[in-house]
Scaffold this motif. Sequence first.
Motif, PDB file in Angstrom:
ATOM      1  N   MET A  30      78.703   1.245 -56.217  1.00 30.96           N
ATOM      2  CA  MET A  30      79.414   2.419 -56.711  1.00 30.96           C
ATOM      3  C   MET A  30      80.922   2.185 -56.711  1.00 30.96           C
ATOM      4  O   MET A  30      81.622   2.545 -57.674  1.00 30.96           O
ATOM      5  N   LEU A  31      81.431   1.574 -55.649  1.00 30.87           N
ATOM      6  CA  LEU A  31      82.854   1.257 -55.607  1.00 30.87           C
ATOM      7  C   LEU A  31      83.227   0.299 -56.735  1.00 30.87           C
ATOM      8  O   LEU A  31      84.237   0.497 -57.421  1.00 30.87           O
ATOM      9  N   ALA A  32      82.402  -0.726 -56.932  1.00 27.15           N
ATOM     10  CA  ALA A  32      82.684  -1.719 -57.971  1.00 27.15           C
ATOM     11  C   ALA A  32      82.687  -1.104 -59.367  1.00 27.15           C
ATOM     12  O   ALA A  32      83.393  -1.588 -60.268  1.00 27.15           O
ATOM     13  N   LEU A  33      81.919  -0.031 -59.559  1.00 30.25           N
ATOM     14  CA  LEU A  33      81.783   0.567 -60.881  1.00 30.25           C
ATOM     15  C   LEU A  33      82.613   1.838 -61.053  1.00 30.25           C
ATOM     16  O   LEU A  33      82.441   2.576 -62.021  1.00 30.25           O
ATOM     17  N   GLY A  34      83.507   2.093 -60.119  1.00 34.30           N
ATOM     18  CA  GLY A  34      84.502   3.132 -60.330  1.00 34.30           C
ATOM     19  C   GLY A  34      84.074   4.549 -60.047  1.00 34.30           C
ATOM     20  O   GLY A  34      84.693   5.499 -60.537  1.00 34.30           O
ATOM     21  N   VAL A  35      83.017   4.734 -59.238  1.00 32.00           N
ATOM     22  CA  VAL A  35      82.617   6.082 -58.852  1.00 32.00           C
ATOM     23  C   VAL A  35      82.720   6.215 -57.339  1.00 32.00           C
ATOM     24  O   VAL A  35      82.780   5.222 -56.608  1.00 32.00           O
ATOM     25  N   HIS A  36      82.760   7.462 -56.869  1.00 34.98           N
ATOM     26  CA  HIS A  36      82.854   7.723 -55.430  1.00 34.98           C
ATOM     27  C   HIS A  36      81.450   7.820 -54.862  1.00 34.98           C
ATOM     28  O   HIS A  36      80.672   8.708 -55.221  1.00 34.98           O
ATOM     29  N   GLY A  37      81.090   6.891 -53.986  1.00 34.49           N
ATOM     30  CA  GLY A  37      79.764   6.888 -53.383  1.00 34.49           C
ATOM     31  C   GLY A  37      79.701   7.703 -52.108  1.00 34.49           C
ATOM     32  O   GLY A  37      80.613   7.658 -51.280  1.00 34.49           O
ATOM     33  N   MET A  38      78.615   8.439 -51.956  1.00 36.13           N
ATOM     34  CA  MET A  38      78.345   9.225 -50.751  1.00 36.13           C
ATOM     35  C   MET A  38      76.914   8.926 -50.335  1.00 36.13           C
ATOM     36  O   MET A  38      76.121   8.438 -51.132  1.00 36.13           O
ATOM     37  N   SER A  39      76.558   9.246 -49.090  1.00 34.01           N
ATOM     38  CA  SER A  39      75.256   8.795 -48.616  1.00 34.01           C
ATOM     39  C   SER A  39      74.533   9.815 -47.762  1.00 34.01           C
ATOM     40  O   SER A  39      75.144  10.567 -47.006  1.00 34.01           O
ATOM     41  N   VAL A  40      73.202   9.792 -47.911  1.00 30.89           N
ATOM     42  CA  VAL A  40      72.281  10.476 -47.010  1.00 30.89           C
ATOM     43  C   VAL A  40      71.383   9.391 -46.436  1.00 30.89           C
ATOM     44  O   VAL A  40      70.625   8.755 -47.163  1.00 30.89           O
ATOM     45  N   LEU A  41      71.480   9.158 -45.151  1.00 33.32           N
ATOM     46  CA  LEU A  41      70.709   8.111 -44.498  1.00 33.32           C
ATOM     47  C   LEU A  41      69.314   8.626 -44.167  1.00 33.32           C
ATOM     48  O   LEU A  41      69.172   9.666 -43.520  1.00 33.32           O
ATOM     49  N   THR A  42      68.284   7.904 -44.612  1.00 33.75           N
ATOM     50  CA  THR A  42      66.898   8.314 -44.351  1.00 33.75           C
ATOM     51  C   THR A  42      66.237   7.493 -43.256  1.00 33.75           C
ATOM     52  O   THR A  42      65.280   7.939 -42.641  1.00 33.75           O
ATOM     53  N   ALA A  43      66.722   6.274 -43.058  1.00 33.11           N
ATOM     54  CA  ALA A  43      66.115   5.383 -42.073  1.00 33.11           C
ATOM     55  C   ALA A  43      67.118   4.311 -41.685  1.00 33.11           C
ATOM     56  O   ALA A  43      68.027   3.988 -42.449  1.00 33.11           O
ATOM     57  N   VAL A  44      66.916   3.760 -40.507  1.00 32.92           N
ATOM     58  CA  VAL A  44      67.717   2.632 -40.032  1.00 32.92           C
ATOM     59  C   VAL A  44      66.792   1.429 -39.923  1.00 32.92           C
ATOM     60  O   VAL A  44      65.688   1.538 -39.374  1.00 32.92           O
ATOM     61  N   THR A  45      67.228   0.297 -40.463  1.00 32.56           N
ATOM     62  CA  THR A  45      66.437  -0.919 -40.310  1.00 32.56           C
ATOM     63  C   THR A  45      67.231  -1.970 -39.555  1.00 32.56           C
ATOM     64  O   THR A  45      68.453  -2.035 -39.661  1.00 32.56           O
ATOM     65  N   ALA A  46      66.518  -2.788 -38.786  1.00 34.45           N
ATOM     66  CA  ALA A  46      67.062  -4.024 -38.237  1.00 34.45           C
ATOM     67  C   ALA A  46      66.650  -5.100 -39.244  1.00 34.45           C
ATOM     68  O   ALA A  46      65.471  -5.423 -39.354  1.00 34.45           O
ATOM     69  N   GLN A  47      67.607  -5.623 -39.978  1.00 27.76           N
ATOM     70  CA  GLN A  47      67.279  -6.443 -41.143  1.00 27.76           C
ATOM     71  C   GLN A  47      68.339  -7.524 -41.315  1.00 27.76           C
ATOM     72  O   GLN A  47      69.524  -7.291 -41.085  1.00 27.76           O
ATOM     73  N   ASN A  48      67.884  -8.713 -41.715  1.00 25.86           N
ATOM     74  CA  ASN A  48      68.805  -9.799 -41.993  1.00 25.86           C
ATOM     75  C   ASN A  48      68.277 -10.621 -43.161  1.00 25.86           C
ATOM     76  O   ASN A  48      67.405 -10.145 -43.903  1.00 25.86           O
ATOM     77  N   SER A  49      68.774 -11.827 -43.338  1.00 26.03           N
ATOM     78  CA  SER A  49      68.371 -12.639 -44.489  1.00 26.03           C
ATOM     79  C   SER A  49      66.935 -13.138 -44.378  1.00 26.03           C
ATOM     80  O   SER A  49      66.358 -13.602 -45.358  1.00 26.03           O
ATOM     81  N   LEU A  50      66.345 -13.015 -43.190  1.00 26.03           N
ATOM     82  CA  LEU A  50      64.990 -13.516 -42.969  1.00 26.03           C
ATOM     83  C   LEU A  50      63.923 -12.436 -43.125  1.00 26.03           C
ATOM     84  O   LEU A  50      62.746 -12.745 -43.283  1.00 26.03           O
ATOM     85  N   GLY A  51      64.312 -11.173 -43.047  1.00 19.70           N
ATOM     86  CA  GLY A  51      63.331 -10.104 -43.176  1.00 19.70           C
ATOM     87  C   GLY A  51      63.738  -8.864 -42.414  1.00 19.70           C
ATOM     88  O   GLY A  51      64.873  -8.725 -41.956  1.00 19.70           O
ATOM     89  N   VAL A  52      62.773  -7.949 -42.284  1.00 18.65           N
ATOM     90  CA  VAL A  52      62.981  -6.684 -41.582  1.00 18.65           C
ATOM     91  C   VAL A  52      62.299  -6.777 -40.220  1.00 18.65           C
ATOM     92  O   VAL A  52      61.084  -6.956 -40.142  1.00 18.65           O
ATOM     93  N   GLN A  53      63.078  -6.664 -39.165  1.00 15.97           N
ATOM     94  CA  GLN A  53      62.527  -6.769 -37.818  1.00 15.97           C
ATOM     95  C   GLN A  53      62.129  -5.414 -37.223  1.00 15.97           C
ATOM     96  O   GLN A  53      61.392  -5.353 -36.251  1.00 15.97           O
ATOM     97  N   GLY A  54      62.624  -4.340 -37.812  1.00 19.16           N
ATOM     98  CA  GLY A  54      62.261  -3.010 -37.321  1.00 19.16           C
ATOM     99  C   GLY A  54      62.799  -1.936 -38.248  1.00 19.16           C
ATOM    100  O   GLY A  54      63.781  -2.163 -38.961  1.00 19.16           O
ATOM    101  N   ALA A  55      62.155  -0.765 -38.239  1.00 20.03           N
ATOM    102  CA  ALA A  55      62.605   0.363 -39.068  1.00 20.03           C
ATOM    103  C   ALA A  55      62.303   1.666 -38.353  1.00 20.03           C
ATOM    104  O   ALA A  55      61.226   1.819 -37.761  1.00 20.03           O
ATOM    105  N   TRP A  56      63.268   2.587 -38.393  1.00 22.31           N
ATOM    106  CA  TRP A  56      63.139   3.879 -37.723  1.00 22.31           C
ATOM    107  C   TRP A  56      63.615   4.961 -38.687  1.00 22.31           C
ATOM    108  O   TRP A  56      64.791   4.992 -39.073  1.00 22.31           O
ATOM    109  N   GLU A  57      62.715   5.852 -39.068  1.00 19.57           N
ATOM    110  CA  GLU A  57      63.112   6.910 -39.999  1.00 19.57           C
ATOM    111  C   GLU A  57      63.806   8.044 -39.267  1.00 19.57           C
ATOM    112  O   GLU A  57      63.566   8.283 -38.072  1.00 19.57           O
ATOM    113  N   LEU A  58      64.682   8.742 -39.986  1.00 13.39           N
ATOM    114  CA  LEU A  58      65.382   9.884 -39.417  1.00 13.39           C
ATOM    115  C   LEU A  58      64.533  11.148 -39.572  1.00 13.39           C
ATOM    116  O   LEU A  58      63.673  11.227 -40.453  1.00 13.39           O
TER     117      LEU A  58
END
Length: 267
Positions: A30-58
């Motif tokens: 959104m920043l790169a394309l010139g709009v103002h980004g806002m967020s609603v977080l639905t879940a938190v993940t523990a994640q890296n280049s190898l995969g998702v190690q955990g996920a917790w929904e809000l």
Amino acid sequence: MTRQAPPRVLTVAGSDSGGGAGIQADLKTMLALGVHGMSVLTAVTAQNSLGVQGAWELPEEAVRAQYRSVVDDIGVQAVKTGMLASAPLVETVAELLAATDAPVVVDPVGVSKHGDPLLAASALDSVRERLLPVATVATPNLDEVTQLTGVRVEGEGDLRRAADAVLAFGPRWALIKGGHLTGEAVDLLTDGREEHWFRAPRLDNRHTHGTGCTLASAVAAGLARGLAVPDAVRGAKEYVTGAIAAGFALGGGIGPVDHGWRLSVPS
């Protein structure tokens, strides 16, 4: 003199702690394309280049409170959804979207780039019956098409059948992403009457983490700026193609696309 605010886009999605996908990819796009980004977080993940190690929904009330806080005060010109994790969250978000006067881009995230599940199987009916009907554009990849409709796409000739199956659930437009096919990267956008085909050369770069989130966010940015759906998708496809070309290694696995690739291109 106070500058007028740019168009506003809200992403409703999960967090990617590695920064390549999810909320992080959405806001970078959104920043790169010139709009103002806002967020609603639905879940938190523990994640890296190898995969998702955990996920917790809000909790649903946390998602609802974030959404109302942003929409009631700041307002939105477009909304993008990503990882919604469970049936209660899908239904909560669908209810909020139905009462919001803005175009909606639904990325029906089912699995991560590494094959990790990000949507409970019990939530599929809620996506079909509650979320897709409020979508201006739905942007499933081929695995998500199969997950939602049972249609398997083996080649370009199957994309129309896939689009028809997705449109049967009620979105105004379906963008079927053929990136998992062999040959050139071809996507089909249709509302059941018009057809728009978008093609790009397949790039020899394995670092493509975040492509789905990035494309959907780029489409939402275009819609927020007042573009028609085909024009928003065309611009998003061009942006994502450049981001894939500039994707870089990060960690020991699949690196992300480069959301800021245009910043390094001479003007």
